[in-house]
Enzyme design. Structure first.
Site, short mmCIF file in Angstrom:
data_model
loop_
_atom_site.label_atom_id
_atom_site.label_comp_id
_atom_site.label_asym_id
_atom_site.label_seq_id
_atom_site.Cartn_x
_atom_site.Cartn_y
_atom_site.Cartn_z
N LYS A 60 0.84 -1.20 0.00
CA LYS A 60 0.00 0.00 0.00
C LYS A 60 0.89 1.25 0.00
O LYS A 60 2.09 1.18 0.22
CB LYS A 60 -0.92 0.00 1.23
CG LYS A 60 -0.17 0.06 2.57
CD LYS A 60 -1.14 0.04 3.73
CE LYS A 60 -0.37 0.10 5.06
NZ LYS A 60 -1.28 0.18 6.21
N ARG A 159 -9.80 0.39 15.68
CA ARG A 159 -9.87 1.04 14.37
C ARG A 159 -10.93 0.27 13.58
O ARG A 159 -12.08 0.23 14.01
CB ARG A 159 -8.48 1.02 13.71
CG ARG A 159 -8.33 1.97 12.53
CD ARG A 159 -6.90 2.06 12.03
NE ARG A 159 -6.36 0.76 11.62
CZ ARG A 159 -5.14 0.58 11.12
NH1 ARG A 159 -4.33 1.61 10.99
NH2 ARG A 159 -4.73 -0.61 10.75
N TYR A 288 16.76 30.86 4.49
CA TYR A 288 15.67 31.64 5.07
C TYR A 288 15.78 31.72 6.58
O TYR A 288 16.07 30.73 7.26
CB TYR A 288 14.32 31.01 4.72
CG TYR A 288 13.96 31.07 3.26
CD1 TYR A 288 13.77 32.28 2.60
CD2 TYR A 288 13.78 29.89 2.54
CE1 TYR A 288 13.43 32.32 1.26
CE2 TYR A 288 13.42 29.92 1.19
CZ TYR A 288 13.26 31.15 0.56
OH TYR A 288 12.91 31.18 -0.77
N MET A 336 12.29 24.70 -0.28
CA MET A 336 11.38 23.86 -1.05
C MET A 336 12.11 22.93 -2.02
O MET A 336 11.75 21.75 -2.16
CB MET A 336 10.38 24.73 -1.83
CG MET A 336 9.33 23.92 -2.59
SD MET A 336 8.12 24.96 -3.45
CE MET A 336 7.20 25.64 -2.07
#
Length: 396
Positions: A60, A159, A288, A336
């Site tokens: 998955k 769950r 930054y 980023m």
């Protein structure tokens, strides 16, 4: 009894993505998938489990970020008996790739439209409660076919699943539904990766009690499964008919105390290239927010990878990387698309040199566990975090 006892047809062989391999030398950053390591892990796990227990490869979340199709193909080629995914779309992707092994959907599905797709693609759903079972039955009655289903009991995860104390009534209802065929009964541990076995043992007792009650009521489950990677490695009594192996498939251990149980090899490596090298004078801020100030003239390498690729920004000023056989520190805020390294210790470094962020090089190693420990999270989250603008390059 559904697809768990046999394949639909012969599976296809693993294939490398040759196009991406050809592009590897032109990428700024990429993820390498070591298929030899994956094959080793599957074979080691099969040997550990023995002949009585099947191995279900959990692929998955795009095989925990490794690439579901190639991982599934390689796992099956090396002995995995069946597969598990979380969503309908993940199962369809595998079927469209020609994968024919039994595929269990671990997530809960309730939509009649999705149920029809499950049947059409010969996937096998998890049924969590009586209401869901009735929706499946009414839908399959209209389709005109029967469907193998796997019944989930909640033994303490809180769950998905029906409470273990209601197992008999749950199973008896499904047995009466002519278009549903029970393929297995299963549950899931909540604390199998912890050294304290109290909760795990309680859940196991509840599972055994539920199965005993079912047998006393005249129902013998065709297949039972309970263990994830941690339980499979820590307690052989949890193996039953099959085990669901996720993290261990990818070469990582669910807990430190399991490292000596079996030899696993990490499958995933993260690499990027240096795009610029410059010397920053003393007293200057890097990146930054000026979270790092140079104490002296400092040689800095800019690397073409950032948080948009899956490098957590919270690793800023805490990350290390391997460059030219040396361990170097990341400095300043991770941005980023880029991050910066202090490379004062490397005399002749040039743009284009490869940086290893996760992986092994020159006898040095950085793992997803290392990142997880810094961030107080789990390695599962790290592996799943690498974005798809990083091409996956399959290596053998």
């Amino acid at each position: 009894m559904g697809g768990w006892q046999q394949k639909i047809k012969t599976h296809s062989s693993p294939k490398q993505n040759n196009y991406l391999s050809l592009l590897a030398n032109r990428q700024r950053a990429w993820v390498e998938i070591d298929l030899k390591a994956l094959a080793h892990n599957v074979r080691a796990l099969k040997s550990f489990l023995g002949h009585q227990t099947k191995l279900m490869a959990v692929v998955k979340a795009d095989a925990y970020g490794h690439g579901a199709i190639t991982i599934a193909q390689t796992a099956v080629a090396n002995g995995a008996d069946c597969l598990a995914i979380a969503t309908l779309a993940e199962g369809v992707e595998l079927r469209q790739a020609g994968i024919t092994e039994p595929i269990l959907i671990l997530g809960a599905i309730n939509s009649p439209e999705d149920i029809k797709e499950i049947a059409a693609w010969q996937l096998e759903p998890t049924i969590c409660n009586q209401e869901q079972a009735l929706v499946f039955e009414s839908t399959m009655a209209r389709v005109g076919n029967s469907l193998p289903v796997h019944l989930k009991l909640d033994t303490g995860m809180s769950r998905l699943g029906t409470n273990w104390q209601e197992a008999v009534s749950f199973v008896q209802l499904v047995q009466k539904l002519p278009h549903l065929k029970i393929a297995s009964i299963y549950s899931h541990f909540s604390t199998a990766d912890e050294s304290d076995r109290t909760t795990m043992n309680l859940q196991h007792r509840r599972f055994r009690d539920a199965i005993d009650q079912l047998k006393q009521a005249g129902f013998v489950p065709p297949l039972l499964h309970l263990a994830n990677s941690a339980a499979a490695l820590s307690d052989r009594t949890c193996h039953y008919d099959l085990v669901r192996i996720g993290l261990a498939l990818y070469g990582l251990y669910p807990a430190p105390h399991l490292h000596q149980v079996i030899d696993l090899q990490p499958v995933l490596r993260v690499k990027a290239k240096i795009t610029q090298v410059k010397t920053i004078p003393a007293g200057e801020g890097v990146s930054y927010g000026r979270k790092f100030i140079t104490a002296k003239d400092t040689k800095v390498a800019v690397v073409g990878i950032g948080y948009a690729d899956g490098i957590p920004r919270n690793l800023s000023n805490r990350l290390q990387a391997i460059v030219s056989g040396q361990l170097v520190s990341q400095i300043g805020s991770i941005t980023m698309d880029q991050l910066m390294l202090n490379v004062d210790c490397i005399p002749h470094i040039q743009p284009g040199e490869v940086v290893t962020l996760i992986g092994q090089h020159y006898g040095l190693q950085i793992t997803a566990d290392d990142w997880a420990n810094i961030l107080d999270t789990i390695s599962w989250e790290i592996l799943c975090g690498f974005k798809h603008r990083l091409p996956r390059i399959n290596v053998n």
